[in-house]
Motif scaffolding. Structure first.
Motif, PDB file in Angstrom:
ATOM      1  N   HIS A 138      -2.279  46.417  -0.083  1.00 20.48           N
ATOM      2  CA  HIS A 138      -3.304  46.489   0.180  1.00 20.48           C
ATOM      3  C   HIS A 138      -4.106  45.532  -0.639  1.00 20.48           C
ATOM      4  N   TRP A 142      -6.446  42.345   0.190  1.00 20.87           N
ATOM      5  CA  TRP A 142      -7.963  42.169  -0.086  1.00 20.87           C
ATOM      6  C   TRP A 142      -8.429  41.335  -0.955  1.00 20.87           C
ATOM      7  N   ILE A 169      -6.472  49.228   6.071  1.00 21.33           N
ATOM      8  CA  ILE A 169      -6.432  50.461   4.862  1.00 21.33           C
ATOM      9  C   ILE A 169      -6.976  51.778   5.123  1.00 21.33           C
ATOM     10  N   HIS A 172      -4.335  53.631   7.152  1.00 18.30           N
ATOM     11  CA  HIS A 172      -3.281  54.037   5.808  1.00 18.30           C
ATOM     12  C   HIS A 172      -3.620  55.537   5.176  1.00 18.30           C
TER      13      HIS A 172
END
Length: 264
Positions: A138, A142, A169, A172
Protein backbone atom coordinates in the motif's frame (compact mmCIF):
# COMPACT_ATOMS: atom_id res chain seq x y z
CA UNK A 1 -10.96 -14.00 25.90
CA UNK A 2 -9.10 -17.10 26.96
CA UNK A 3 -11.96 -19.56 26.53
CA UNK A 4 -12.56 -18.27 22.98
CA UNK A 5 -8.86 -18.73 22.20
CA UNK A 6 -9.16 -22.25 23.61
CA UNK A 7 -12.12 -22.95 21.33
CA UNK A 8 -10.17 -21.60 18.35
CA UNK A 9 -7.29 -23.93 19.18
CA UNK A 10 -9.59 -26.95 18.75
CA UNK A 11 -10.23 -28.34 15.30
CA UNK A 12 -13.86 -28.62 14.22
CA UNK A 13 -13.71 -32.41 14.49
CA UNK A 14 -12.16 -32.25 17.98
CA UNK A 15 -14.81 -29.78 19.15
CA UNK A 16 -17.66 -31.97 17.85
CA UNK A 17 -16.32 -35.11 19.51
CA UNK A 18 -15.59 -33.26 22.76
CA UNK A 19 -19.11 -31.82 22.81
CA UNK A 20 -20.68 -35.24 22.24
CA UNK A 21 -18.56 -36.86 24.93
CA UNK A 22 -19.16 -34.15 27.54
CA UNK A 23 -22.91 -33.87 26.95
CA UNK A 24 -23.42 -37.67 26.99
CA UNK A 25 -21.67 -37.79 30.37
CA UNK A 26 -23.70 -34.81 31.64
CA UNK A 27 -27.00 -36.31 30.47
CA UNK A 28 -26.14 -39.65 32.08
CA UNK A 29 -25.21 -37.92 35.33
CA UNK A 30 -28.51 -36.03 35.24
CA UNK A 31 -30.38 -39.31 34.71
CA UNK A 32 -28.63 -41.02 37.62
CA UNK A 33 -29.26 -38.06 39.92
CA UNK A 34 -32.92 -38.17 38.94
CA UNK A 35 -33.14 -41.89 39.68
CA UNK A 36 -31.34 -41.40 43.01
CA UNK A 37 -33.69 -38.62 44.01
CA UNK A 38 -36.75 -40.64 43.04
CA UNK A 39 -35.61 -43.64 45.12
CA UNK A 40 -34.74 -41.35 48.03
CA UNK A 41 -38.15 -39.62 48.03
CA UNK A 42 -40.55 -42.16 46.51
CA UNK A 43 -43.59 -40.38 47.88
CA UNK A 44 -42.84 -36.98 46.36
CA UNK A 45 -44.42 -35.89 43.12
CA UNK A 46 -42.31 -34.93 40.16
CA UNK A 47 -43.38 -31.29 40.20
CA UNK A 48 -43.10 -29.03 37.16
CA UNK A 49 -39.89 -30.68 35.92
CA UNK A 50 -41.27 -31.50 32.47
CA UNK A 51 -42.52 -27.94 32.06
CA UNK A 52 -39.12 -26.55 33.06
CA UNK A 53 -37.34 -28.88 30.63
CA UNK A 54 -39.69 -27.79 27.84
CA UNK A 55 -38.99 -24.14 28.64
CA UNK A 56 -35.23 -24.75 28.62
CA UNK A 57 -35.45 -26.50 25.26
CA UNK A 58 -37.42 -23.57 23.86
CA UNK A 59 -34.91 -21.05 25.19
CA UNK A 60 -32.03 -23.11 23.79
CA UNK A 61 -33.70 -23.21 20.36
CA UNK A 62 -34.17 -19.42 20.47
CA UNK A 63 -30.55 -18.85 21.48
CA UNK A 64 -29.37 -21.17 18.71
CA UNK A 65 -31.45 -19.31 16.13
CA UNK A 66 -30.16 -15.90 17.22
CA UNK A 67 -26.53 -17.03 17.36
CA UNK A 68 -26.75 -18.82 14.02
CA UNK A 69 -28.16 -15.65 12.48
CA UNK A 70 -25.25 -13.62 13.83
CA UNK A 71 -22.67 -16.13 12.54
CA UNK A 72 -24.37 -16.35 9.12
CA UNK A 73 -24.37 -12.56 8.75
CA UNK A 74 -20.65 -12.44 9.47
CA UNK A 75 -19.98 -15.25 7.01
CA UNK A 76 -21.97 -13.49 4.28
CA UNK A 77 -20.08 -10.25 4.96
CA UNK A 78 -16.75 -12.01 4.50
CA UNK A 79 -18.00 -13.63 1.28
CA UNK A 80 -19.16 -10.30 -0.17
CA UNK A 81 -15.86 -8.66 0.83
CA UNK A 82 -13.90 -11.16 -1.28
CA UNK A 83 -15.88 -10.30 -4.41
CA UNK A 84 -15.74 -6.58 -3.68
CA UNK A 85 -11.99 -6.61 -3.18
CA UNK A 86 -11.44 -8.60 -6.36
CA UNK A 87 -13.42 -6.00 -8.30
CA UNK A 88 -11.56 -3.09 -6.70
CA UNK A 89 -8.12 -4.60 -7.36
CA UNK A 90 -9.12 -5.41 -10.95
CA UNK A 91 -10.28 -1.82 -11.54
CA UNK A 92 -7.08 -0.44 -10.01
CA UNK A 93 -4.99 -2.71 -12.23
CA UNK A 94 -6.83 -1.56 -15.37
CA UNK A 95 -6.65 2.14 -14.44
CA UNK A 96 -2.94 1.78 -13.78
CA UNK A 97 -2.65 1.65 -17.57
CA UNK A 98 -3.54 5.37 -17.61
CA UNK A 99 -0.27 6.18 -15.86
CA UNK A 100 3.00 6.98 -17.62
CA UNK A 101 4.74 3.88 -18.91
CA UNK A 102 7.35 3.50 -16.15
CA UNK A 103 4.87 4.10 -13.32
CA UNK A 104 2.28 1.86 -14.99
CA UNK A 105 4.73 -1.05 -15.19
CA UNK A 106 5.90 -0.52 -11.62
CA UNK A 107 2.33 -0.27 -10.31
CA UNK A 108 1.11 -3.36 -12.12
CA UNK A 109 4.12 -5.34 -10.88
CA UNK A 110 3.24 -4.37 -7.31
CA UNK A 111 -0.41 -5.33 -7.84
CA UNK A 112 0.71 -8.63 -9.34
CA UNK A 113 2.50 -9.33 -6.05
CA UNK A 114 -0.42 -7.98 -4.01
CA UNK A 115 -3.18 -10.23 -5.37
CA UNK A 116 -1.85 -13.59 -4.04
CA UNK A 117 -1.56 -12.04 -0.59
CA UNK A 118 -5.32 -11.48 -0.58
CA UNK A 119 -6.15 -15.16 -1.05
CA UNK A 120 -7.00 -16.53 2.39
CA UNK A 121 -5.54 -19.96 3.08
CA UNK A 122 -6.43 -22.32 5.92
CA UNK A 123 -3.17 -21.48 7.65
CA UNK A 124 -3.56 -18.85 10.39
CA UNK A 125 0.20 -18.78 10.94
CA UNK A 126 1.00 -16.79 7.79
CA UNK A 127 -1.76 -14.19 8.23
CA UNK A 128 0.39 -11.57 10.06
CA UNK A 129 3.09 -11.78 7.37
CA UNK A 130 0.50 -11.36 4.62
CA UNK A 131 -1.05 -8.37 6.36
CA UNK A 132 2.32 -6.70 6.92
CA UNK A 133 3.39 -7.20 3.31
CA UNK A 134 0.03 -5.87 2.09
CA UNK A 135 0.55 -2.70 4.12
CA UNK A 136 4.05 -2.31 2.68
CA UNK A 137 2.65 -2.59 -0.83
CA UNK A 138 0.00 0.00 0.00
CA UNK A 139 2.73 2.43 0.97
CA UNK A 140 4.71 1.73 -2.22
CA UNK A 141 1.64 2.16 -4.42
CA UNK A 142 0.64 5.35 -2.64
CA UNK A 143 4.18 6.75 -2.97
CA UNK A 144 3.95 6.32 -6.75
CA UNK A 145 0.56 8.03 -6.79
CA UNK A 146 1.87 10.92 -4.68
CA UNK A 147 4.82 11.40 -6.99
CA UNK A 148 2.57 11.52 -10.02
CA UNK A 149 0.05 13.82 -8.29
CA UNK A 150 2.80 16.38 -7.67
CA UNK A 151 3.92 16.29 -11.30
CA UNK A 152 0.39 16.05 -12.81
CA UNK A 153 -1.89 17.90 -10.34
CA UNK A 154 -4.58 18.70 -12.92
CA UNK A 155 -4.90 15.22 -14.43
CA UNK A 156 -8.45 13.85 -14.29
CA UNK A 157 -7.23 10.44 -15.46
CA UNK A 158 -4.77 10.27 -12.56
CA UNK A 159 -7.61 11.21 -10.21
CA UNK A 160 -9.53 8.13 -11.41
CA UNK A 161 -6.58 5.90 -10.62
CA UNK A 162 -6.06 7.45 -7.18
CA UNK A 163 -9.75 6.94 -6.42
CA UNK A 164 -9.41 3.22 -7.20
CA UNK A 165 -6.21 2.97 -5.17
CA UNK A 166 -7.92 4.62 -2.22
CA UNK A 167 -10.76 2.09 -2.43
CA UNK A 168 -8.20 -0.73 -2.55
CA UNK A 169 -6.61 0.48 0.67
CA UNK A 170 -9.99 0.99 2.35
CA UNK A 171 -11.31 -2.45 1.40
CA UNK A 172 -8.21 -4.00 2.96
CA UNK A 173 -9.16 -2.61 6.36
CA UNK A 174 -12.82 -3.50 5.88
CA UNK A 175 -11.96 -7.08 5.01
CA UNK A 176 -9.49 -7.29 7.88
CA UNK A 177 -12.17 -6.14 10.31
CA UNK A 178 -14.78 -8.55 8.92
CA UNK A 179 -12.39 -11.49 8.81
CA UNK A 180 -10.46 -11.18 12.05
CA UNK A 181 -12.01 -8.72 14.48
CA UNK A 182 -15.75 -9.12 13.86
CA UNK A 183 -16.21 -12.30 15.87
CA UNK A 184 -19.18 -13.48 17.86
CA UNK A 185 -18.88 -12.21 21.43
CA UNK A 186 -17.22 -14.85 23.57
CA UNK A 187 -19.92 -14.38 26.19
CA UNK A 188 -22.57 -15.45 23.67
CA UNK A 189 -20.68 -18.63 22.78
CA UNK A 190 -20.12 -19.41 26.45
CA UNK A 191 -23.81 -18.86 27.20
CA UNK A 192 -24.81 -21.14 24.32
CA UNK A 193 -22.51 -23.95 25.47
CA UNK A 194 -23.55 -23.59 29.12
CA UNK A 195 -27.23 -23.57 28.15
CA UNK A 196 -26.77 -26.71 26.06
CA UNK A 197 -25.07 -28.57 28.90
CA UNK A 198 -27.65 -27.44 31.47
CA UNK A 199 -30.59 -28.34 29.23
CA UNK A 200 -29.25 -31.83 28.48
CA UNK A 201 -28.57 -32.37 32.18
CA UNK A 202 -32.19 -31.42 32.96
CA UNK A 203 -33.47 -33.72 30.20
CA UNK A 204 -31.53 -36.59 31.79
CA UNK A 205 -32.73 -35.62 35.25
CA UNK A 206 -36.37 -35.56 34.09
CA UNK A 207 -35.97 -39.00 32.53
CA UNK A 208 -34.44 -40.25 35.79
CA UNK A 209 -37.44 -39.05 37.81
CA UNK A 210 -39.85 -40.96 35.59
CA UNK A 211 -37.57 -43.97 35.14
CA UNK A 212 -38.27 -43.94 31.42
CA UNK A 213 -35.82 -42.96 28.72
CA UNK A 214 -34.81 -43.87 25.19
CA UNK A 215 -31.01 -43.97 24.84
CA UNK A 216 -31.26 -43.86 21.05
CA UNK A 217 -33.43 -40.74 21.15
CA UNK A 218 -31.15 -39.06 23.68
CA UNK A 219 -28.03 -39.81 21.63
CA UNK A 220 -29.78 -38.59 18.49
CA UNK A 221 -30.70 -35.26 20.14
CA UNK A 222 -27.16 -34.81 21.44
CA UNK A 223 -25.60 -35.53 18.03
CA UNK A 224 -27.96 -33.16 16.21
CA UNK A 225 -27.41 -30.40 18.76
CA UNK A 226 -23.66 -30.94 18.59
CA UNK A 227 -23.73 -30.80 14.79
CA UNK A 228 -25.65 -27.50 14.80
CA UNK A 229 -23.34 -25.87 17.35
CA UNK A 230 -20.29 -27.17 15.48
CA UNK A 231 -21.64 -25.68 12.24
CA UNK A 232 -22.20 -22.38 14.02
CA UNK A 233 -18.64 -22.41 15.33
CA UNK A 234 -17.36 -23.30 11.86
CA UNK A 235 -19.21 -20.38 10.26
CA UNK A 236 -17.83 -18.07 12.93
CA UNK A 237 -14.21 -19.01 12.25
CA UNK A 238 -12.80 -16.84 9.46
CA UNK A 239 -9.63 -18.74 8.55
CA UNK A 240 -10.10 -22.43 9.30
CA UNK A 241 -12.73 -25.12 9.38
CA UNK A 242 -14.86 -27.10 6.97
CA UNK A 243 -17.00 -24.15 5.79
CA UNK A 244 -14.76 -21.45 4.29
CA UNK A 245 -15.31 -18.41 2.13
CA UNK A 246 -14.76 -19.18 -1.55
CA UNK A 247 -11.66 -17.31 -2.78
CA UNK A 248 -12.40 -17.97 -6.46
CA UNK A 249 -13.01 -14.30 -7.44
CA UNK A 250 -9.48 -13.34 -6.36
CA UNK A 251 -8.01 -16.54 -7.83
CA UNK A 252 -9.66 -15.69 -11.16
CA UNK A 253 -8.27 -12.16 -10.91
CA UNK A 254 -4.78 -13.52 -10.26
CA UNK A 255 -4.99 -15.74 -13.34
CA UNK A 256 -6.26 -12.81 -15.42
CA UNK A 257 -3.43 -10.54 -14.28
CA UNK A 258 -0.84 -13.28 -14.86
CA UNK A 259 -2.17 -13.86 -18.37
CA UNK A 260 -2.17 -10.13 -19.12
CA UNK A 261 1.40 -9.78 -17.83
CA UNK A 262 2.51 -12.73 -19.95
CA UNK A 263 0.98 -11.25 -23.10
CA UNK A 264 2.61 -7.91 -22.35
Amino acid sequence: MRYQEWLDSLSIEAFFLSFILITVVVAECGYRIGRWWQFRTPGDKEGPTNMIVGSLLGLLAFLLAVTMGMASDRFDTRRVMVLTEANVIGTTYLRAGFLPENEASETRALLDEYVPLRIVLNDPQDVPDRINRSLELHNELWAIAERLAKSMPESDILALYIESLNELIDIHQSRLTAGIYARLPGTVLLLLLASSVLTLAMVGYSAGLTGRRSPLTAIGMIVVLGAVITLLLDLERPRSGLVTVNQQPIIDLQQSITTDAGET
